[in-house]
Structures are given as structure tokens and as C-alpha cells.
Design a protein around this motif. Structure first.
Motif: not given
Length: 306
Positions: A110, A128, A130-132, A134
Motif C-alpha cells: 500500500t 494513516a 484512519k488506515k485509508y 486499505l
């Protein structure tokens, strides 16, 4: 697009006039401009013409600014100099933010290598946190699209994706940080997706000609960054194996790359599933691969399949 040299209109040595012409001829026209005997000192000294959109500049001047970049980018000697040229072009088009990056090498990765970027304050931290990465709809579109696409279309084209709600939330957060729209330009090579350039900010409507030219800008800029850093040959070249693959092994890995299962490959090659699995096991050992997916990724990277 047709290019005419005239002496009566500014700039005195060159005026670009646009006529109705098929987009497929654009590459030829760009090549004509890049090989025309122009005075590059005049290009460097050309005054800033202001924003290409919203200040009354004609289409000819807008396209001229892109062609000017394509000419001068090849003469840059440092990454900073190239970054400055790129940011001046993007400012003329009212693109406040951008990212030029190489694609992650590992399958499913990613995080690519950023060659140059400018994002809104706080956006990277939120992305980062909110782990967008993914659910990033742009990353998903890049895996599928060979042509430029608009940022606002990235979610709408993935209506059936179960993570669409999170994608929409990410785009809303991006809009709150000033990225309401933009364009993404995939950069492909012989072995697949090499990188991409994304430009964005406020909505800007590019013409088909401008989109095609910005596509050329993305490719030119990425390769020039790699050249001035001395690593272009490493990207262009292919990795080698200690032992070559046999014709049958190449057949098996080619079918794997198309998503076929062992029984489907066995039927296509008219051999047993057990024999297919034997070939795959041998490929994993020969290529030091962890699994089938790794075999495919390595084969693509090394140029055995496309």
C-alpha cells in the motif's frame, strides 16, 4: 493539434494554434514540438502567464505551457529543479496538490515511493490514522485502469465494492482538506504499473487534449526523476533468475497470472491437476517464492509474463 511558427504574434518565435485533430495524432505533434529547433533560452525567460484557467488564457497558451514543461524538463539536472518546473506548471492550472510516486513492489503493498508530492497540512496523518490505504479508491482504480481518470469518478466506478462507504468517507475527508477533485495518470511499463501522478485541489475541467498532454507530463516527469537520481536503468531492466524457466513452466505461470485454478490449468494444458501442482511447487523453489501469488508477482517483475 497543428503547430505553426509565426513571427507576428507573441511569443515571437513560436505560437501554438489548435485545430480539430484526432487525439491519436497528439504524440506525433508533441514529438514535432520536442524536435523543433527552438530557442530554449526564450522558453526559460518566458514570463509567467498566470493561471491557465480562470484568467482568460486561450487554449493555445494553456497547451503551450504543458509543451514548454515537456521541453524544459529534459534539461533539468537535479530533483529540486525538476520539482520546481512541475509545481510551476501545476500552479498555472490551479492544481494545489499533487503526488508522483512509484508503485509498491510487493504484491498487495500500500506504500509506494514518493518522488515528489505536496499534500494539505494534516492529510497524511489523518490518512494513516484512519488506515485509508486499505480502502483507497484511487489505489484500487490504478490496479484496473490503463487510462487517466478523474478523482471524483474513483468511487462511483466501484459501486459494488463492500467498502464503498469507507471510500466515500475518505473522499469527504479529502474534500475537507481542500482536495475536492483532480486527475490520476497511471504510468505503465513493460511489466505493468510502474507508478502514477495525481493532481488535485479545486475542480478543474481539462480538455481531452490537455488530459493527453498531462499524461505525457506524468511519464516524462517520472522517468526524468529516475534519470537524475541515477536509477532509471534499474526500473527499465528486468531481474534475472539463476535458472531459466522451461516452456511448460512459463505456460503454467501464464495461466496462474490469468487467475486460473490448478484444475483449469490442467484442462487447458491437457495434463493432470497433480502435475500442475508439481510444476507450481517447482516454480516456488526455483523462484524462491512463498506461494502461488508470489510466483505470479515475481514472474511479472522479471518479465516472464506480461
Amino acid at each position: 493539434m497543428r503547430v505553426e511558427k509565426v513571427s507576428a504574434a507573441p511569443p515571437e518565435w513560436l505560437t501554438i494554434r489548435l485545430y480539430a485533430a484526432p487525439i491519436q495524432n497528439l504524440a506525433t505533434q508533441i514529438q514535432l514540438l520536442l524536435t523543433t529547433d527552438v530557442d530554449h533560452q526564450h522558453l526559460r525567460e518566458l514570463p509567467n502567464k498566470g493561471k491557465a484557467h480562470g484568467k482568460g488564457l486561450g487554449a493555445a497558451v494553456s497547451v503551450y505551457l504543458i509543451v514548454q514543461f515537456l521541453v524544459l524538463a529534459g534539461e533539468t539536472r537535479t530533483p529540486d529543479e525538476l520539482t520546481k518546473q512541475l509545481e510551476e506548471l501545476l500552479a498555472n492550472y490551479s492544481f494545489d496538490f499533487y503526488r508522483l510516486s512509484l508503485q509498491p513492489k510487493s504484491p498487495g503493498g500500500t506504500k509506494g515511493t514518493a518522488l515528489a508530492s505536496r499534500w494539505p497540512n494534516g492529510w497524511r496523518d489523518l490518512y494513516a490514522a484512519k488506515k485509508y490505504a486499505l480502502v483507497d479508491p484511487v489505489a484500487r482504480m490504478l490496479a484496473l485502469s490503463h487510462r487517466p481518470f478523474r478523482l471524483r469518478d474513483a468511487v462511483s466506478r466501484q459501486r459494488s465494492d463492500p467498502k464503498r462507504t469507507r471510500m466515500q468517507r475518505m473522499m469527504q475527508d479529502a474534500a475537507r482538506h481542500g482536495v475536492t477533485d483532480g486527475y490520476v495518470f497511471p504510468i505503465h511499463g513493460r511489466t505493468g504499473l510502474l507508478g502514477s501522478m495525481m493532481v488535485g485541489g479545486r475542480p478543474v475541467d481539462l480538455s481531452p487534449t490537455e488530459i493527453a498532454l498531462f499524461d505525457a507530463v506524468a511519464k516524462k516527469t517520472m522517468w526524468r526523476f529516475l534519470e537524475v537520481r541515477g536509477c532509471a536503468s534499474g526500473i527499465e531492466g528486468t531481474e534475472t533468475l539463476d535458472a531459466d524457466l522451461t516452456r511448460r513452466e512459463i505456460d503454467v505461470v501464464s495461466y496462474l497470472a490469468e487467475g486460473l485454478t490448478s484444475p483449469e490449468i490442467a484442462k487447458a494444458l491437457q495434463i493432470s491437476s497433480h502435475t500442475v501442482d508439481w510444476y507450481i511447487h517447482g516454480l516456488q523453489e526455483k523462484m524462491s517464492a512463498k506461494n502461488r501469488q508470489h510466483v505470479v508477482a515475481l514472474a511479472l517483475r522479471k518479465g516472464f509474463v506480461t
